[in-house]
Write an enzyme that holds these catalytic residues in place. Structure first.
Site, mmCIF file in Angstrom:
data_model
loop_
_atom_site.group_PDB
_atom_site.id
_atom_site.type_symbol
_atom_site.label_atom_id
_atom_site.label_comp_id
_atom_site.label_asym_id
_atom_site.label_seq_id
_atom_site.Cartn_x
_atom_site.Cartn_y
_atom_site.Cartn_z
ATOM 1 N N CYS A 2 0.840 -1.184 0.000
ATOM 2 C CA CYS A 2 0.000 0.000 0.000
ATOM 3 C C CYS A 2 0.883 1.244 0.000
ATOM 4 O O CYS A 2 1.869 1.322 0.723
ATOM 5 C CB CYS A 2 -0.954 0.097 1.193
ATOM 6 N N ARG A 27 4.030 -0.377 -4.692
ATOM 7 C CA ARG A 27 3.699 -0.904 -3.361
ATOM 8 C C ARG A 27 2.355 -1.639 -3.336
ATOM 9 O O ARG A 27 1.991 -2.235 -2.311
ATOM 10 C CB ARG A 27 3.660 0.249 -2.347
ATOM 11 N N TRP A 74 -2.731 -2.731 -1.716
ATOM 12 C CA TRP A 74 -2.422 -4.152 -1.860
ATOM 13 C C TRP A 74 -3.319 -4.844 -0.837
ATOM 14 O O TRP A 74 -3.154 -4.685 0.366
ATOM 15 C CB TRP A 74 -0.951 -4.422 -1.563
ATOM 16 N N ASN A 100 -2.001 1.960 5.708
ATOM 17 C CA ASN A 100 -1.093 0.935 5.208
ATOM 18 C C ASN A 100 -0.711 0.079 6.402
ATOM 19 O O ASN A 100 -0.126 0.584 7.355
ATOM 20 C CB ASN A 100 0.140 1.631 4.600
ATOM 21 N N GLY A 101 -1.075 -1.191 6.392
ATOM 22 C CA GLY A 101 -0.759 -2.068 7.525
ATOM 23 C C GLY A 101 -1.913 -2.996 7.813
ATOM 24 O O GLY A 101 -2.807 -3.166 6.973
ATOM 25 N N GLU A 485 16.864 -18.204 -7.261
ATOM 26 C CA GLU A 485 16.510 -16.830 -7.616
ATOM 27 C C GLU A 485 15.955 -16.774 -9.051
ATOM 28 O O GLU A 485 14.981 -16.069 -9.323
ATOM 29 C CB GLU A 485 17.746 -15.930 -7.445
ATOM 30 N N LYS A 489 12.244 -15.364 -9.947
ATOM 31 C CA LYS A 489 12.039 -14.264 -10.906
ATOM 32 C C LYS A 489 11.040 -14.672 -11.987
ATOM 33 O O LYS A 489 10.144 -13.933 -12.337
ATOM 34 C CB LYS A 489 13.359 -13.948 -11.574
ATOM 35 N N GLU A 492 7.460 -14.877 -10.684
ATOM 36 C CA GLU A 492 6.889 -13.558 -10.384
ATOM 37 C C GLU A 492 6.385 -12.835 -11.617
ATOM 38 O O GLU A 492 5.330 -12.218 -11.579
ATOM 39 C CB GLU A 492 7.963 -12.648 -9.762
ATOM 40 N N HIS A 508 16.595 -37.156 -6.725
ATOM 41 C CA HIS A 508 15.837 -37.692 -5.589
ATOM 42 C C HIS A 508 14.355 -37.327 -5.672
ATOM 43 O O HIS A 508 13.656 -37.398 -4.669
ATOM 44 C CB HIS A 508 16.446 -37.189 -4.277
ATOM 45 N N LYS A 607 5.864 -4.356 -3.798
ATOM 46 C CA LYS A 607 7.313 -4.250 -3.637
ATOM 47 C C LYS A 607 7.740 -4.334 -2.179
ATOM 48 O O LYS A 607 8.687 -5.013 -1.842
ATOM 49 C CB LYS A 607 7.743 -2.914 -4.234
HETATM 50 C C1 F6R Z 1 11.432 -10.786 -5.418
HETATM 51 C C2 F6R Z 1 11.205 -9.777 -4.404
HETATM 52 C C3 F6R Z 1 10.774 -10.223 -3.042
HETATM 53 C C4 F6R Z 1 11.608 -9.474 -1.994
HETATM 54 C C5 F6R Z 1 11.098 -9.796 -0.582
HETATM 55 C C6 F6R Z 1 11.941 -9.136 0.478
HETATM 56 O O1 F6R Z 1 11.762 -10.225 -6.647
HETATM 57 O O2 F6R Z 1 11.349 -8.617 -4.653
HETATM 58 O O3 F6R Z 1 10.904 -11.596 -2.890
HETATM 59 O O4 F6R Z 1 12.951 -9.839 -2.136
HETATM 60 O O5 F6R Z 1 9.773 -9.376 -0.456
HETATM 61 O O6 F6R Z 1 11.931 -7.747 0.343
HETATM 62 P P1 F6R Z 1 13.034 -6.840 1.001
HETATM 63 O O7 F6R Z 1 14.344 -7.181 0.371
HETATM 64 O O8 F6R Z 1 12.600 -5.440 0.703
HETATM 65 O O9 F6R Z 1 13.054 -7.137 2.464
#
Ligand code: F6R
Length: 612
Positions: A2, A27, A74, A100-101, A485, A489, A492, A508, A607
């Protein structure tokens, strides 16, 4: 999670808020809305979908006002819809609020209010808090600020709220606990936002509001108080951020821009710290706490998502170079499983945003138990940076694309320098190896530039496999977290199911998935596991899987077996993740694009995850 924006002053509030919401859309983007207060009273406009949909829905409406608050959501409580969008209006229609929260104990309060006859028009916890404030104000015949203070003492959870009232002219009241709030100070005007990006073009003077503080904001006055009603002195900080950093700069998407920024962001991260010519690594946060780090009996790394993957790579580095046992924990699990923390344990928290609620609460808990907290954070002045005893910023700049890219390589650069510095002080690494790894790290920005010079091959691979239903990503050693990773990616931003696995572990279980339709991405650069991973590639080929390899330039064996190859320059295996991750970022980006997905705002994500 948010985004919130507020404005009070002499400008038209709506354009400032709208532009701010677009900057904060990373956000959350389920719905958005604004509340504006002018001579005619309080008006709320809100709409399901992205901010552009709100903008379209108010075309032709007079949006004139000098006070306003706006929100991009969000969803937590209640599905994304017009009715659950913020701002909410209280029952008497005199108060409008954005939040936000999460208010964890909203259910009993809601029941109390329903018993008193309150009617709810949404499924949100926010509307409960708002009507709770209205009810307290009515019963106590007190000022709004006082009613808010009483309400906040009763609620459990996290919040950043902005509140405006028909009865309190020229005032926005704000409060925070656990969700960020920045107030920009202009001449006869104030800007409020979840981060500095909506504020940057108007003023560089900002105040970061602390947890449990209430801000009473008027055009030419900012009063900060704690929940005990004591005045606090606002600490004004100068923003070190340029407008260009939050614009696309000619790229089609922020994600692509941020991938291409990596030669510069890694360089910025290393600059002034990594000095191979003198054999020094200058990191104040480490130097000032060298004893704690060198003598640590155990290091626990806490992080989420991509940052957790950086933590896994750091585990390999620190154990190999520093000979200190390392555990890497998901913040959310660490917090709630009553972990054993001994005095003298070092906790390293890794976070791009510095606001991730799971990580924040894990740290609060560890701090209470006497652990030394070291933060590896990107956003300067963020909550995790502030709660840490010491730390090192990643200096990757503002990351807007929801999928983390340049922040990840920034984290790896910082963690490599940390491991090298601690290892050298501990004498667990020879001088030659230390200098060699420093030189390899120093060469990374140029090598990343080389990978990014021509990405057409990666784009073609992405188009070839875009319709696959599943992907497997495999790697060994330092490249195993890179495989994780790569899979994250792709999930996502392409919505394709992808799994990351240690290449040897595949036999396995996951090998049962392999057939001629399954693309298997091997992160198979030249390292000490090379011969082993060659065998793993053979095992997949024998079952007709489609092998896409990340291989080292000059290698002929892996490229000879793979269906498709993405090359990276040679480097030491400790440093390799900084290079081998780049083609995987691009692969995901191009698959997402080929599938027509909004890669900067993929569905359901946000984000900065400020809810637990
Ligand atoms: C993946 C991504 C999320 C963040 C996770 C932690 O692309 O962006 O998995 O890595 O939400 O966020 P931070 O690093 O801001 O604590």
């Amino acid at each position: 999670m948010c985004g919130i924006v507020g404005y009070i002053g002499t400008r038209e509030a709506y354009p400032v808020i709208l532009k701010g919401l677009k900057r904060l859309e990373y956000r959350g983007y389920d719905s958005s809305g604004v509340a504006l207060k002018n001579e005619q009273g309080l008006k709320v406009y809100k709409k399901k979908g992205k901010v552009a949909e709100l903008e379209e829905s108010v075309i032709g409406i007079d949006m004139h006002a000098h006070i306003g608050i706006g929100h991009t959501r969000w969803a937590t409580h209640g599905e994304p819809s017009d009715r659950n969008a913020h701002p909410h209006l209280s029952n008497n229609k005199k108060l409008a609020m954005i939040h936000n929260g999460i208010i964890e104990n909203y259910a009993p309060i809601k029941q109390e209010l329903i018993n008193k006859g309150y009617i709810f028009h949404s499924d949100t916890d926010t509307e409960v808090l708002l009507n709770f404030i209205e009810d307290i104000q009515k019963n106590n015949e007190c000022a709004l600020e006082e009613a808010l203070r009483i309400a906040l003492k009763r609620i459990v959870g996290a919040y950043c709220i902005l509140l405006i009232s028909e009865d309190e002219p020229d005032t926005i009241i704000a409060a925070r606990k656990g969700s960020p709030l920045v107030i920009g100070i202009g001449k006869g005007e104030h800007f409020l936002a979840s981060d500095a990006s909506p504020i940057i073009e108007y003023t560089k003077e900002v105040v970061y509001v602390n947890d449990y503080e209430i801000a009473i904001v008027k055009p030419d006055e900012l009063i900060l108080k704690n929940l005990g009603n004591e005045k606090q002195t606002p600490f004004i900080t100068k923003l070190d951020m340029e407008l260009a950093a939050i614009e696309k700069g000619g790229y089609e998407h922020f994600m692509l821009k941020e991938i291409h920024e990596q030669p510069n962001t890694i360089h910025d991260c290393l600059r002034g710290r990594l000095l191979p010519e003198t054999g020094q690594i200058m990191m104040g946060g480490i130097e000032n706490n060298l004893d704690a780090l060198v003598n640590a009996q155990r290091i626990v790394i806490v992080a989420c998502g991509t940052s957790w993957h950086a933590g896994l790579i750091a585990e390999y580095m620190i154990e190999e170079l520093c000979r200190i046992p390392v555990e890497v924990e998901y913040s959310s699990e660490f917090r709630y499983r009553n972990p054993i923390i001994n005095k003298g344990d070092v906790i390293i928290a890794i976070s791009q945003s510095g606001e991730t609620a799971d990580t924040l609460v894990a740290l609060e808990r560890a701090k209470e138990q006497g652990a030394f907290i070291f933060g590896v954070v990107n956003v300067v002045g963020s909550s995790i940076a502030r709660i840490s005893h010491a730390g090192a910023y990643t200096h990757a700049g503002h990351e807007i694309g929801v999928a983390s890219t340049k922040a990840f390589t920034g984290q790896l650069a910082v963690l490599s320098m940390m491991a090298l510095k601690i290892a050298y002080a501990k004498k667990t690494i020879t001088h030659e190896r230390y200098i060699q790894l420093m030189n390899d790290l120093h060469a990374v920005p140029e090598k990343v530039k080389e990978i990014l010079k021509d990405t057409s091959n990666i784009k073609a691979i992405a188009e070839k496999y875009k319709d696959a239903k599943d992907f497997l990503f495999l790697g060994r050693g330092y490249n195993f977290p890179v495989a994780l990773e790569g899979a994250l990616k792709l999930k996502e931003i392409s919505y394709i199911h992808a799994e990351g696995y240690p290449a040897a572990e595949m036999k396995h279980g996951p090998i049962a998935l392999v057939d001629e339709n399954l693309p298997v991405v091997f992160v198979a650069t030249k390292d000490s596991y090379y011969e082993k991973i060659v065998s793993n590639v053979q095992e997949i080929k024998a079952r007709k899987g489609q092998v896409i390899a990340v291989a080292t330039e000059g290698d002929t064996i892996i490229p000879g077996m793979a269906n498709d190859v993405m090359f990276v320059p040679d480097t030491d295996e400790v440093i390799a993740p900084l290079l081998s991750t780049i083609p995987l970022q691009l692969l995901s980006y191009y698959v997402g694009i080929a599938k027509g997905i909004d890669v900067d705002k993929p569905r359901n994500l946000a984000k900065s995850v400020t809810v637990e």
